[in-house]
Design a protein around this motif. Structure first.
Motif, mmCIF file in Angstrom:
data_model
loop_
_atom_site.group_PDB
_atom_site.id
_atom_site.type_symbol
_atom_site.label_atom_id
_atom_site.label_comp_id
_atom_site.label_asym_id
_atom_site.label_seq_id
_atom_site.Cartn_x
_atom_site.Cartn_y
_atom_site.Cartn_z
ATOM 1 N N SER A 45 -9.017 4.500 -0.045
ATOM 2 C CA SER A 45 -10.178 3.743 0.398
ATOM 3 C C SER A 45 -10.160 2.338 -0.202
ATOM 4 C CB SER A 45 -11.454 4.479 -0.030
ATOM 5 O OG SER A 45 -12.583 3.782 0.420
ATOM 6 N N ALA A 46 -9.792 2.233 -1.489
ATOM 7 C CA ALA A 46 -9.700 0.926 -2.153
ATOM 8 C C ALA A 46 -8.624 0.068 -1.494
ATOM 9 C CB ALA A 46 -9.395 1.121 -3.636
ATOM 10 N N TRP A 47 -7.503 0.689 -1.148
ATOM 11 C CA TRP A 47 -6.416 -0.058 -0.501
ATOM 12 C C TRP A 47 -6.806 -0.510 0.905
ATOM 13 C CZ3 TRP A 47 -2.183 -2.611 -1.600
ATOM 14 C CH2 TRP A 47 -1.589 -2.416 -2.846
ATOM 15 N N GLU A 48 -7.513 0.338 1.630
ATOM 16 C CA GLU A 48 -7.966 -0.041 2.970
ATOM 17 C C GLU A 48 -8.879 -1.270 2.882
ATOM 18 O OE1 GLU A 48 -10.684 1.620 6.677
ATOM 19 O OE2 GLU A 48 -10.155 2.982 5.054
ATOM 20 N N THR A 49 -9.796 -1.237 1.927
ATOM 21 C CA THR A 49 -10.698 -2.384 1.716
ATOM 22 C C THR A 49 -9.906 -3.631 1.380
ATOM 23 O OG1 THR A 49 -12.383 -0.859 0.903
ATOM 24 C CG2 THR A 49 -12.690 -3.192 0.387
ATOM 25 N N LYS A 50 -8.900 -3.465 0.522
ATOM 26 C CA LYS A 50 -8.074 -4.608 0.113
ATOM 27 C C LYS A 50 -7.335 -5.201 1.316
ATOM 28 C CE LYS A 50 -4.553 -5.950 -3.266
ATOM 29 N NZ LYS A 50 -3.625 -5.481 -4.314
ATOM 30 N N LEU A 51 -6.793 -4.336 2.168
ATOM 31 C CA LEU A 51 -6.080 -4.816 3.357
ATOM 32 C C LEU A 51 -7.016 -5.580 4.286
ATOM 33 C CD1 LEU A 51 -3.550 -3.182 2.543
ATOM 34 C CD2 LEU A 51 -3.420 -2.385 4.897
ATOM 35 N N LEU A 52 -8.207 -5.054 4.491
ATOM 36 C CA LEU A 52 -9.169 -5.705 5.376
ATOM 37 C C LEU A 52 -9.640 -7.043 4.791
ATOM 38 C CD1 LEU A 52 -11.249 -2.582 6.478
ATOM 39 C CD2 LEU A 52 -9.645 -3.876 7.892
ATOM 40 N N VAL B 210 -4.102 -16.610 16.886
ATOM 41 C CA VAL B 210 -3.920 -15.146 16.934
ATOM 42 C C VAL B 210 -5.222 -14.433 16.570
ATOM 43 C CG1 VAL B 210 -1.422 -15.062 16.605
ATOM 44 C CG2 VAL B 210 -2.884 -15.303 14.616
ATOM 45 N N GLU B 211 -6.314 -15.140 16.732
ATOM 46 C CA GLU B 211 -7.633 -14.550 16.451
ATOM 47 C C GLU B 211 -7.841 -13.281 17.277
ATOM 48 O OE1 GLU B 211 -11.117 -13.960 14.687
ATOM 49 O OE2 GLU B 211 -10.041 -15.810 14.224
ATOM 50 N N GLY B 212 -7.306 -13.276 18.488
ATOM 51 C CA GLY B 212 -7.459 -12.124 19.381
ATOM 52 C C GLY B 212 -6.809 -10.857 18.856
ATOM 53 N N TYR B 213 -5.882 -11.015 17.910
ATOM 54 C CA TYR B 213 -5.195 -9.833 17.363
ATOM 55 C C TYR B 213 -5.889 -9.305 16.105
ATOM 56 C CZ TYR B 213 -1.322 -11.178 20.425
ATOM 57 O OH TYR B 213 -0.564 -11.489 21.511
ATOM 58 N N ARG B 214 -6.913 -10.012 15.631
ATOM 59 C CA ARG B 214 -7.545 -9.636 14.366
ATOM 60 C C ARG B 214 -8.046 -8.185 14.411
ATOM 61 N NH1 ARG B 214 -12.148 -12.428 10.703
ATOM 62 N NH2 ARG B 214 -11.389 -14.332 11.611
ATOM 63 N N GLU B 215 -8.717 -7.841 15.498
ATOM 64 C CA GLU B 215 -9.272 -6.490 15.602
ATOM 65 C C GLU B 215 -8.173 -5.436 15.581
ATOM 66 O OE1 GLU B 215 -12.144 -3.861 18.566
ATOM 67 O OE2 GLU B 215 -11.930 -6.010 18.920
ATOM 68 N N ASN B 216 -7.071 -5.720 16.312
ATOM 69 C CA ASN B 216 -5.951 -4.774 16.328
ATOM 70 C C ASN B 216 -5.390 -4.540 14.929
ATOM 71 O OD1 ASN B 216 -6.123 -4.429 19.044
ATOM 72 N ND2 ASN B 216 -4.268 -5.538 19.570
ATOM 73 N N PHE B 217 -5.232 -5.643 14.171
ATOM 74 C CA PHE B 217 -4.683 -5.500 12.816
ATOM 75 C C PHE B 217 -5.683 -4.807 11.896
ATOM 76 C CE2 PHE B 217 -1.504 -8.501 14.284
ATOM 77 C CZ PHE B 217 -0.375 -8.074 13.611
ATOM 78 N N GLY B 218 -6.979 -5.058 12.114
ATOM 79 C CA GLY B 218 -7.999 -4.336 11.345
ATOM 80 C C GLY B 218 -7.928 -2.850 11.632
ATOM 81 N N MET C 253 0.843 -1.215 0.000
ATOM 82 C CA MET C 253 0.000 0.000 0.000
ATOM 83 C C MET C 253 0.871 1.255 0.000
ATOM 84 S SD MET C 253 -2.870 0.990 2.841
ATOM 85 C CE MET C 253 -3.852 2.475 2.757
ATOM 86 N N LYS C 254 1.867 1.253 0.882
ATOM 87 C CA LYS C 254 2.740 2.438 0.969
ATOM 88 C C LYS C 254 3.507 2.652 -0.322
ATOM 89 C CE LYS C 254 3.668 3.020 5.889
ATOM 90 N NZ LYS C 254 4.676 2.931 6.958
ATOM 91 N N LYS C 255 4.023 1.559 -0.881
ATOM 92 C CA LYS C 255 4.807 1.672 -2.118
ATOM 93 C C LYS C 255 3.952 2.231 -3.248
ATOM 94 C CE LYS C 255 8.066 -0.826 -5.027
ATOM 95 N NZ LYS C 255 8.741 -2.089 -5.319
ATOM 96 N N PHE C 256 2.725 1.707 -3.329
ATOM 97 C CA PHE C 256 1.811 2.210 -4.363
ATOM 98 C C PHE C 256 1.575 3.699 -4.161
ATOM 99 C CE2 PHE C 256 -2.296 3.352 -6.049
ATOM 100 C CZ PHE C 256 -2.277 2.765 -7.311
ATOM 101 N N MET C 257 1.379 4.109 -2.906
ATOM 102 C CA MET C 257 1.091 5.525 -2.638
ATOM 103 C C MET C 257 2.314 6.405 -2.875
ATOM 104 S SD MET C 257 -2.054 5.642 -2.265
ATOM 105 C CE MET C 257 -2.106 7.418 -2.033
ATOM 106 N N LEU D 217 -3.462 3.076 9.333
ATOM 107 C CA LEU D 217 -2.474 3.272 8.264
ATOM 108 C C LEU D 217 -3.074 4.138 7.171
ATOM 109 C CD1 LEU D 217 0.302 2.444 7.051
ATOM 110 C CD2 LEU D 217 -0.877 0.541 5.963
ATOM 111 N N ARG D 218 -4.305 3.846 6.812
ATOM 112 C CA ARG D 218 -4.987 4.634 5.772
ATOM 113 C C ARG D 218 -5.082 6.099 6.204
ATOM 114 N NH1 ARG D 218 -10.470 5.261 3.371
ATOM 115 N NH2 ARG D 218 -10.346 7.430 2.737
#
Length: 1591
Positions: free
Chosen positions: A965-972, A989-997, A919-923, A1003-1004
Motif C-alpha cells: 500500500s505504501a509503495w502504491e501511494t509512492k508510485l501515484l 501525454v496527459e491523456g495517459y496519466r489515468e492509464n499509468f495510475g 517496487m518489484k525489487k523491494f518486494m 501492479l500492486r
C-alpha cells in the motif's frame, strides 16, 4: 512658431507696457539653437543624452528594434532621456499616433509635496520653475534615430510614420558633417491609395509608391523671425473641418516648444491625398507638402533644393530687410509666395515691396494676415492659394526624380550607398525581364507550377488512397511513388533559370546587401503586379459581397493567383529545386551544389525575413525543404527555445495588420485576398524577458484567410482551410481568432473549422490557448455590453464542439472548454477600427494601437504562465512534419503520430518502469526475507514469539499489504509529481496519466496476489515439514542417548579398544536402535487427482460441453505424445482470412513451451508440491489464449491443450512430490548421518579436542549451503536491475527496435520465421543471449556475488560476536544464538544442524575462534567457486528467473495486431488501447488470396485508410470496411503509415525471402511491388528507427 532664438523670445516675453497679442502668440513657439552653434559637439552631446552614442557609428538594426524586451511589454513611464528613443520606437512600431508625445516623468511631474510646504508667493521661484529641466524636442529624437539607424530601420520608421500621418524626413540634416541626405530609400516602401476628382464617377482609384508618384510639391519655409506658427498653420491647412490632425510637430504640442538642437535644417514631407468626396476633400488633387525647419538663411542648400523641386514655395516672414537677396538669388523653378503677419510690429512694407518687385510677384503671391483676421480665415485664404497652384501647375515631380537635383546640389542620397546600389542592380536584372507575369513564372520559375501541384495531389493520394479501386493497395502505392519519381525527374530536367541563378547569387551576398536586395525585389515585384492586382482585389471584394457571382469570383481568384508574383515565389522555387535535387544520388555534383540553400534561408529567417510554411497555391508544405531550413536554423541558434503565436480568421479581416501592429513586423498587407498559405517570422526575445517566457525566440505565423463555406465550394478550398487551421493551431502556443464584427455571421461557419482544429489538438495531447479578437468595436463599454454576445458565442462554440466531436468520433468532448483553455471573460478582446477617420488621410486610430498593445501584453503574460514546455527548433520542425502528415489523411486524430509525443510517452514509460522496478525489487527482497523467516519458523533460528504458523502467516500477509500500500501511494505520488514538471513536454501525454495510475494499482494487485500465494505455499510446505522435523529430532535424540550409553559402557571396560572394535560395537548399537525406532513416512498424495480437480474447476464456467470433453480422457494419459492440432479444433471460416492450422499449432506449441518452462522452474526449487503451482499454470494458459484471440478455435482446442499441459504438469509434480518425501524420509536421513555419528562417537570416546573439526563441520554443513542459497536467491533482482539499465530494456519500444535491428544485422530467414511464428520463445532466447553476452564481458556478476557474499560473512561474524558476548556457557547455546541472529537472512538446514549438535563436547571459546577462521576460508572458497561457474549455470540456479521477468516486462500485455500479429507496445500495464509502431505485410500472418493462393502484400496500416474490406470470424464472415475496423476491434489503434516508409523493414524482409515464406506457409510467392525490391537494408534499418522514434 519657428525661428526665434532664446534672447529674442525672452525679450518679447518681458517687454513692458506693450499690449502685444502677437508677441504672446509666438513666445511659446519652437526655439532653435542657432545653426552656427550646432555641430559635432551638439550632436555627440544629444546622442549621449539619448543613450545612442554607440548606435551612431554601428547603426540600429531591425532585429534589435523588433526584439521583445521589458520595455515593449510594460507601461513603465519614461524616467530619463535615454528612454525616450525606445519609447518613441515602441509606440511607432505599434503605429501609435501618440509616439511623439514623449517626456521624462521627472520633468512632467512637479514636486507637489515640496510645493505644498511653501505657501507664500515668491515671484523669483515662480519664474525659476518655468525653466526647470531640459525637455527634448520630438524632432531631435526623430532626427537622432534616423541618423543612428540602418537603411531597413529608416524605411520601417518612415512607413509607420506615414501610417500615423506624421510628416516624414525628406532631407535629413547632420550637424556633425554639415551635410543633409535625401531620404529616398526610407520612403521607398510607402504606398498610397487615393481617388482624385477625375476618378470619382468611375469609382476608380490610384495605388502607387509615393516616391514614384509625380505630384506637385508645395514647400513651406521661414525667412528670419516669424510670429506665425508655420507648422500649426500647415496642420490646419491639411485638416478638414471634421477632423484636425497634427501632421507636423508645432509649439503647442507636448514638448513641441523645446529648443531644437540637431533638427534644424530638417525638411519634412507629407502628402494630401483626396478620397473623391467633394465635401470632405481639402484639395481635389493629390499634393506633397514640404516643411523646412529653421531659417532658410542658415540652410541655403535645402532652400535651393526646394525651389528646384517644388511647384510653389511659401516663405513665412516677419521682416525682409537684410535677407531679401536670398530670395532673389535662387534658380527658381517654383513660384514664390510670401506669407507675412501684418499683426507683427516688425513687418516692413518697404522691404516687402522691394522683394516683390525683384521677384516679379503679383498681388496673389503675397498673403498677409491682417489684424482683424483670425487663423481660420487665414488658413482658408492660404488653402485657396495652394489649390490654385495645385490645379494649374505643370511642375510635378516624383521623389525618385529629385535625386538628380540633390546630386547637383551636393546633397547625399541614402540610396547611393554601394550595398543599396549593388542590391538594386541585382534586383533590376531579375525583374526587368518581366513582361507577362504568367509567362515569366512558367519560364523562370517552372518547378513550382503544375508539376508541384501534381506532386501535391500524389502525396495526398498516397495518404488517402481514395482512387485505389480494384488494385492491390501496395501495388497502387508503388505506382504513385513511381509517378512522383517521374515528376521529380522532370523537375531535375530543367536547367536552373537565369532569374533563379541571379536570385541565389544575390541572397548569398554578405550582410546588409542581401537585406537591401530582398527589399528591392519586393518593391520591384509589387510595382510590376500592383496595377493588375489592385483592380482584381477590388473586384474580388465587391463580388464577394454577393455570393451569387460564383463563377466570376472563381475566375477572379484564379487570375489573382496567376497575376501574383512576390519574393515567396522565388523562395518557393528554391525549395522545389532543393527537394528535386534530393531525388538524385548523393554524390551527383548538381545535388552537392545546392546543399547550401537551406542555410541561406535560415540566415534570412534569423535576420527577420518571413519563411513560407504553407504554399497557398498548391496547398502543401515542401516538408524536406522546410525541415532542412529549420535544421540549419537550429545549427545557427542551438538549443534555443521558441514559443508560437498564430492568427486565424476570415479573409480580409485585418489579421496581418493585427500582427504587424502587435509586433512591429511587416507581413504583406493589402485589400482583398492577400496572404496565401502561411508564413512564419522569427522575433528575438531579449535577456530581460527570457526568464519570464522561458524561451529565446517567438515565432509569429500569419495565415491565409479562411473562406466562408459559400466561397470555399467554388474552388474546393474547404479542405485546404481545415488543413491550414489544424496545422497552425497545432503549432501554436496561443492562437488569435480574429473576428471582424461585420463578418460575424460568416465567422460562425468558420468557427466550425477552428473548433475541429482545437478538438484534434486535444486528442493528440495539446490543449492550446486561444484569444478571440472582435475588431471594429469602438464603444468603451463594449466588453460589458457584449456579455450576452459572449455567452451566445460560447453556446455556439459548445454546440460546434459537440458536432465536431461527433464527426471526429470523440463524443466525450461535451463543451468548448473541454478541448481548450478558454474563459468568455478573459478570452475576448474588443478592438476599435484601424483608421481614425476616412482614408487616405486618416491616421491609425490610437484606440486600435492601444487595444492591440493590451492584447500583446496579455499574450506575453499567458505565454509566461504557460505550463507547457517551449519547443526547440527541431521539436517545432517535428510538429510541422507530424501535423502536416496527419492532416493529409482524412481522419486526423486517427492518423496523428509525432516523435515529440512519442518521445514524451517513452520518457514517461522509462520513468514508470524505474518506479515499477524499484517496487518489484523491494518486494523481491521482502519476500526473500519473509520466506527465510517462514523456513526458520519453529526452529532455533526462528525469532518470532508466535507459536502457530497460521497466526504467523496472517501477520506476514498483513505486513505485505501495508508495504504494498505504501509503495502504491509512492508510485501515484511520483506520477503526480512527474506531471507537474514543465520540462519534457509532459502535457502532451496527459491523456495517459489515468492509464499509468491504473497500472500502478494493477501492479500492486498483481504483486499482492503473487506475494500472498508465495507466502501461503512457503507456510504450508514449512508446516508439513514441522511434524517431520519433530520425528527426526526425536530419533536423533534417542540415537544420541544410545551412543552416549555405548561410550559409557566401553569406557567401563577399561581396556584400550581398537578402531575395529569400536566400529563393531557402534554397528551393533545402530542396528538395534533403528529396529526399535518407529519410522512414519509422509503420506504420498495423488497429485493427478489434485491437478484434475483444479482443471475441472477452471473449465467449469465454459459450459457442460467442456466438462464432457474432460471426462473423455484420463489425465494420466495426457501429455504423453506431442500435441497435434486437428481441423476439428478450430472453426472453419470461408475465405482467405481463416485461421491456418499451422498458425493454431504454433500458438499451441508456444503455450506448451512456456508452461513447461514454468514447471521446470518449480521442479528446480526441490520443494514439496503446492496447489498454487497448478493454479499458476492454468492462469498462464488462459492469459496466453486471450492474447491469441486472432486465432479462431473452438472449446475442444482449449480443453485438449489444458489437458495436455496439465498431464505433463501432474506427472512432473508427482515426481517432485515423491522426491521430496524420499529426500526427507526420517530413516534415510538417519542413515545419511551414520558415518558422522560414528566419527563423533570415536572422538568422544578417545576424548579428542573437537573445536577445530566441529567449527569446520558447522561451516561446511550448515553455513556454506545457507550462504550459497542466499547469494543465489539475491542475484535474480540484481541481474534484472542491471539489464534494465541497458537502453534496449528501458521501454517496450526500445526493446522491439533492438530485437528487429538485431534480426536485420544477421538477416537470416530462420530467425525471422522464428520471431514471427514463435515470438515469445524467440524473445526469451534473445534476452538470454543478451544476458549471457552482458555478464560474460563485464565484472557486474562478480560484483553482485561479492557484495552478497560479503554481506553474509559480515552478518555471520556479527552473529558470532553477539553470541560470544552472551557467554552462554555451552556450545549448544552458543550455536543456537548464532543461528537465531542469522534467522532473518540465512536458512540453515535443520537436518545438518541437528546432526552437528549431537556428541559435541567442544569448548565454546575455542570453537568461536576456529569458526571465525573457517568462515573466512568459506568466503574465499565460495568466491572461487562462483568465478569458476559459467553464466548459464548460474542463471539456472537462481530463485528469481531474470529471463522470465524481463520477457514479461518487455512483452507487456502480449496482445498482437488482429491483422498482422505485430505485438502491442503500450507502456502502461493497464491500457485501454493496444498499438504497435511497425505493422507488417499480411503475408507474414499467412494470409493469401483465395483465387491465386499468392501471399498478400497489403499492410494493415495502409488498409485502414483505404476503401477495401475484410472478413473473419469476428465479423461473422461478413465483409466489413477496413476504415471501420475499430467497430470490430475497439481495443486496437492501428495508425496509418504516417511516414510512408515506416513499413520498409518488413517490406524488405518479404521481398528478400518471398519464396521461403511461401514455401513455409504453403502458398505461392507474393507479387512484390517494384518499390519494395528497391528498399535497401540501410533503408529498412532507418524505418525501424523512425517508427520507434529511436533516431
Amino acid at each position: 512658431m519657428e525661428g526665434v532664438n532664446d534672447e529674442d523670445s525672452s525679450a518679447d516675453l518681458y517687454r513692458s507696457g506693450e499690449d502685444d497679442t502677437a508677441s504672446m502668440q509666438w513666445s511659446d513657439s519652437n526655439v532653435d539653437i542657432p545653426h552656427s552653434t550646432c555641430g559635432k559637439e551638439t550632436l555627440a552631446t544629444l546622442l549621449e543624452d539619448l543613450g545612442l552614442e554607440q548606435l551612431y557609428p554601428e547603426k540600429l538594426s531591425l532585429c534589435t528594434v523588433l526584439q521583445i524586451d521589458k520595455k515593449t511589454i510594460t507601461d513603465e513611464p519614461v524616467k530619463c532621456n535615454s528612454d525616450l528613443p525606445w519609447y518613441f520606437l515602441k509606440k511607432l512600431m505599434m503605429v501609435n499616433v501618440t509616439a511623439r508625445n514623449a517626456k521624462c516623468t521627472s520633468e512632467c511631474e512637479p514636486n507637489c509635496d515640496a510645493a505644498a510646504v511653501k505657501t507664500e508667493l515668491d515671484f523669483y521661484d515662480l519664474f525659476e520653475d518655468l525653466n526647470l529641466g531640459e525637455v527634448l524636442n520630438p524632432l531631435d529624437i526623430i532626427t537622432a534615430l534616423f541618423l543612428c539607424s540602418d537603411g531597413l530601420v529608416r524605411q520601417e520608421m518612415a512607413h509607420k510614420m506615414s501610417m500615423c500621418q506624421f510628416s516624414v524626413p525628406l532631407l535629413l540634416p547632420n550637424c556633425d558633417t554639415k551635410q543633409c541626405t535625401l531620404m529616398l530609400w526610407a520612403m521607398r516602401d510607402i504606398v498610397k491609395k487615393y481617388r482624385p476628382q477625375s476618378l470619382t464617377e468611375s469609382k476608380g482609384f490610384i495605388e502607387d509608391r509615393i516616391v514614384l508618384s509625380k505630384l506637385p510639391m508645395i514647400s513651406f519655409v521661414r525667412l528670419g523671425e516669424c510670429s506665425l506658427s508655420k507648422s500649426e498653420i500647415l496642420n490646419k491647412l491639411l485638416s478638414n473641418s471634421q477632423q484636425y490632425h497634427d501632421t507636423f510637430v508645432h509649439h503647442d504640442m507636448e514638448c513641441g516648444d523645446s529648443p531644437r538642437r540637431i533638427s534644424n535644417g530638417l525638411v519634412e514631407i507629407t502628402w494630401y491625398l483626396p478620397c473623391g468626396n467633394k465635401n470632405m476633400d481639402v484639395f481635389s488633387e493629390p499634393v506633397a507638402v514640404a516643411n523646412l525647419r529653421g531659417d532658410i538663411d542658415s540652410f541655403e542648400t535645402q532652400f535651393s533644393f526646394l525651389c528646384e523641386t517644388s511647384a510653389a514655395v511659401f516663405v513665412f516672414f516677419d521682416t525682409l530687410d537684410s535677407k531679401c537677396e536670398l530670395l532673389t538669388n535662387q534658380r527658381q523653378k517654383a513660384q514664390i509666395f510670401l506669407v507675412g503677419n501684418h499683426q507683427s510690429q516688425r513687418s516692413s512694407m518697404d522691404a516687402l515691396k522691394k522683394v516683390a518687385t525683384k521677384l516679379g510677384l503679383t498681388k496673389s503671391n503675397i498673403l498677409l494676415k491682417a489684424k482683424q483676421m483670425n487663423d481660420a480665415d487665414f488658413v482658408k485664404k492660404l488653402r485657396q492659394t495652394v489649390s490654385n497652384v495645385v490645379e494649374n501647375t505643370k511642375m510635378k515631380m516624383g521623389i525618385e526624380q529629385m535625386a538628380d537635383i540633390a546630386h547637383e546640389l551636393g546633397i547625399w542620397v541614402d540610396e547611393d550607398s554601394p550595398e543599396c546600389q549593388t542590391a538594386k542592380k541585382n534586383a533590376d536584372a531579375i525583374t526587368s525581364e518581366i513582361q507577362d507575369i504568367l509567362e515569366y513564372k512558367e519560364s523562370q520559375l517552372p518547378l513550382q507550377g503544375q508539376i508541384w501541384k501534381e506532386l501535391t495531389l500524389l502525396e495526398k493520394e498516397e495518404f488517402r488512397l481514395r482512387n485505389v479501386g480494384s488494385k492491390k493497395i501496395e501495388d497502387y502505392k508503388s505506382d504513385l511513388q513511381e509517378e512522383k519519381r517521374k515528376l521529380r525527374k522532370q523537375q531535375n530536367s530543367y536547367d536552373m533559370s537565369n532569374a533563379m541563378t541571379c536570385f541565389i547569387q544575390a541572397i548569398s551576398s554578405p550582410g546588409i546587401e542581401r537585406c537591401y536586395f530582398l527589399k528591392w525585389m519586393r518593391i520591384n515585384l509589387d510595382n510590376v503586379s500592383r496595377k493588375k492586382l489592385s483592380d482584381l482585389r477590388e473586384q474580388y471584394k465587391e463580388k464577394c459581397k454577393n455570393s451569387e457571382n460564383k463563377e466570376e469570383i472563381k475566375e477572379i481568384d484564379r487570375q489573382l493567383s496567376q497575376s501574383s508574383l512576390g519574393i515567396e515565389h522565388f523562395f518557393r522555387e528554391m525549395g522545389q529545386i532543393y527537394e528535386a535535387s534530393l531525388s538524385l544520388q548523393e554524390r551527383v555534383p548538381s545535388r552537392q551544389q545546392l546543399q547550401h540553400l537551406p542555410k541561406l534561408c535560415a540566415e534570412l529567417l534569423l535576420d527577420g525575413f518571413p519563411l513560407e510554411l504553407v504554399d497557398g497555391d498548391a496547398s502543401n508544405i515542401p516538408l524536406r525543404w522546410v525541415s532542412e531550413v529549420l535544421s540549419q536554423l537550429n545549427d545557427l541558434i542551438p538549443k534555443s527555445k521558441i514559443l508560437v503565436v498564430t492568427v486565424l480568421g476570415v479573409q480580409s479581416t485585418g489579421k496581418s495588420t493585427l500582427l504587424n501592429t502587435m509586433f512591429g513586423v511587416q507581413f504583406a498587407v493589402s485589400s482583398g485576398r492577400c496572404t496565401r498559405g502561411a508564413f512564419m517570422l522569427l522575433i528575438r526575445i531579449n535577456e530581460d524577458v527570457k526568464k519570464v517566457l522561458n524561451c529565446d525566440f517567438m515565432v509569429i505565423i500569419d495565415t491565409e484567410g479562411l473562406k466562408s463555406p459559400e466561397l470555399a465550394q467554388l474552388d474546393n478550398s474547404h479542405e485546404h482551410d481545415n488543413e491550414l487551421a489544424t496545422l497552425v493551431v497545432g503549432l501554436s502556443d496561443i492562437t488569435i481568432i480574429n473576428i471582424a464584427m461585420e463578418n460575424s455571421t460568416e465567422m460562425k461557419d468558420i468557427l466550425q473549422i477552428v473548433v475541429h482544429a482545437f478538438l484534434r489538438m486535444t486528442e493528440v495531447g495539446k490543449k492550446p490557448k486561444c484569444q478571440f479578437v472582435h475588431q471594429n468595436v469602438s464603444d468603451v463599454s463594449a466588453h460589458e455590453k457584449n456579455l450576452r454576445d459572449r455567452k451566445l458565442l460560447l453556446q455556439q462554440l459548445n454546440d460546434m464542439t459537440q458536432a465536431a466531436a461527433k464527426m471526429e468520433k470523440k463524443e466525450e468532448s461535451r463543451s468548448f472548454t473541454d478541448v481548450m483553455e478558454y474563459s468568455p471573460d478573459t478570452g475576448n478582446w474588443y478592438i476599435p477600427g484601424l483608421w481614425n477617420g476616412n482614408p487616405p488621410m486618416a491616421p491609425v486610430n490610437a484606440g486600435y494601437s492601444e487595444a492591440v498593445y493590451e492584447l500583446k501584453k496579455n499574450i506575453i503574460h499567458m505565454l509566461g504562465s504557460c505550463k507547457s514546455t517551449a519547443n526547440d527548433v527541431m521539436e517545432f520542425t517535428e510538429w510541422i512534419e507530424s501535423l502536416w502528415n496527419a492532416v493529409k489523411h482524412e481522419n486526423f486524430i486517427f492518423s496523428f503520430r509525432n516523435s515529440i509525443v512519442a518521445d514524451a510517452y517513452m520518457r514517461l514509460c522509462t520513468e514508470f518502469n524505474k518506479w515499477d522496478w524499484a517496487m518489484k525489487k523491494f518486494m523481491y527482497t521482502w519476500v526473500l526475507n519473509a520466506e527465510t523467516r517462514i523456513q526458520n519458523f519453529g526452529t532455533v533460528a526462528g525469532k518470532s514469539e508466535i507459536s502457530e504458523m497460521s497466526e504467523f502467516l496472517t501477520e506476514l500477509k498483513s505486513e505485505a499489504r501495508k508495504v504494498l500500500s505504501a509503495w502504491e501511494t509512492k508510485l501515484l505520488e511520483n506520477l503526480e509529481k512527474y506531471f507537474k514538471q514543465r520540462e519534457g513536454h509532459v502535457y502532451l501525454v496527459e491523456g495517459y496519466r489515468e492509464n499509468f495510475g491504473n497500472s500502478a494499482k494493477s501492479l500492486r494487485r498483481e504483486i499482492e496476489s503473487s506475494v500472498l500465494n508465495q507466502l501461503t505455499a512457503a507456510a504450508d510446505i514449512r508446516q508439513g515439514m514441522r511434524e517431520l522435523d519433530k520425528i527426526k529430532k526425536n530419533h536423533t535424540k534417542q540415537l544420541e542417548e544410545r551412543v552416549c550409553a555405548l561410550i559409557e559402557e566401553c569406557q567401563k571396560k577399561k581396556v584400550q579398544m581398537t578402531e575395529k572394535e569400536l566400529d563393531e560395537e557402534f554397528d551393533k548399537m545402530w542396528t538395534k536402535t533403528l529396529n526399535e525406532l518407529s519410522f512414519s513416512r509422509m503420506e504420498v498424495k495423488d497429485i493427478y487427482s489434485n491437478v484434475s480437480q483444479h482443471l475441472r474447476q477452471n473449465v467449469k464456467h465454459k459450459g457442460s460441453h467442456a466438462c464432457k470433453l474432460l471426462s473423455k480422457k484420463k489425465l494420466q494419459d495426457c501429455g504423453m505424445e506431442p500435441f497435434n492440432v486437428t481441423e476439428g479444433f478450430f472453426k472453419k471460416v470461408q475465405g482467405w482470412f481463416s485461421s491456418h492450422p499451422k498458425a493454431v499449432q504454433q500458438v499451441a506449441d508456444s503455450i506448451i513451451s512456456i508452461c513447461i518452462q514454468c514447471i521446470a522452474g518449480k521442479m528446480q526449487s526441490q520443494n514439496n508440491y503446492h496447489d498454487t503451482y497448478i493454479q499458476e499454470i492454468l492462469n498462464l494458459i488462459d492469459e496466453r489464449l486471450k492474447n491469441h484471440q486472432d486465432v479462431t478455435t473452438d472449446i475442444g482446442f482449449e480443453v485438449s491443450l489444458k489437458q495436455h499441459i496439465c498431464g505433463i504438469a501432474a506427472r512432473e509434480f508427482q515426481k517432485m512430490h515423491e522426491n521430496f518425501i524420499e529426500v526427507n524420509d526420517p530413516y534415510r536421513c538417519l542413515n545419511q548421518n551414520k558415518e558422522k555419528f560414528l566419527t563423533d562417537f570415536k572422538d568422544v570416546f578417545n576424548e579428542r579436542d573437537q573445536c577445530q573439526k566441529k567449527a569446520e563441520e558447522f561451516t561446511r554443513r550448515c553455513l556454506r549451503p545457507a550462504v550459497k542459497d542466499f547469494v543465489n536467491r539475491s542475484l535474480g533482482p540484481d541481474i534484472i536491475g542491471e539489464m534494465l539499465t541497458d537502453q534496449k530494456f528501458s521501454t517496450r519500444m526500445f526493446f522491439q527496435s533492438s530485437v528487429l535491428l538485431d534480426l536485420l544485422s544477421k538477416d537470416v530467414f530462420e530467425n525471422y520465421l522464428s520471431y514471427i511464428c514463435s515470438y515469445e520463445e524467440y524473445v526469451k532466447k534473445w534476452i538470454l543471449d543478451q544476458m549471457v553476452e552482458h555478464f560474460s564481458n563485464g565484472s557486474a556478476m562478480s560484483e553482485f556475488e561479492d557484495r552478497h557474499l560479503l554481506s553474509s560473512i559480515k552478518s555471520i561474524n556479527e552473529a558470532i560476536d553477539k553470541a560470544k558476548a552472551k557467554k552462554s556457557g555451552n556450545l549448544k547455546s552458543f550455536v543456537q544464538n548464532v543461528c537465531q541472529e542469522l534467522g532473518d537472512k540465512l536458512v540453515i538446514s535443520q537436518d545438518a544442524l541437528g546432526a552437528f549438535m549431537i556428541l559435541n563436547n567442544a569448548d565454546e571459546e575455542q570453537f568461536a575462534h576456529w569458526l571465525t577462521g573457517w568462515v573466512t576460508d568459506m568466503a574465499q572458497f565460495l568466491g572461487e567457486e562462483f568465478k569458476k561457474t559459467d553464466i548459464l549455470t548460474k542463471l539456472k540456479q537462481l530463485n528469481v528467473n531474470p529471463q522470465n521477468e524481463l520477457c514479461a516486462k518487455m512483452i507487456g500485455c502480449g496482445r498482437q495486431c488482429p491483422f498482422c500479429a505485430a505485438p502491442c507496445e503500450a507502456g502502461e500495464k493497464v491500457h485501454s488501447q493496444h498499438f504497435t509502431s511497425l505493422h507488417r505485410p499480411k503475408a507474414l500472418g499467412r494470409y493469401r488470396w483465395n483465387e491465386t493462393e499468392k501471399l498478400v502484400t497489403d499492410v494493415c496500416s495502409s488498409c485502414v485508410i483505404s476503401d477495401t474490406r475484410f472478413r473473419c470470424s469476428d465479423t461473422k464472415n461478413e465483409w466489413h470496411p477496413y476504415k471501420r475496423y475499430a467497430e470490430i476491434y475497439p481495443d486496437w489503434r492501428i495508425a496509418p503509415d504516417v511516414s510512408l516508409q515506416a513499413s520498409d523493414y518488413w517490406k524488405y524482409v518479404v521481398a528478400k525471402f518471398n519464396k521461403q515464406f511461401a514455401k513455409e506457409f504453403t502458398a505461392k510467392p507474393a507479387d512484390i511491388p517494384v518499390t519494395w525490391k528497391m528498399i535497401t537494408r540501410k533503408q529498412a534499418e532507418a524505418s525501424v528507427k523512425v517508427s520507434f522514434n529511436t533516431k
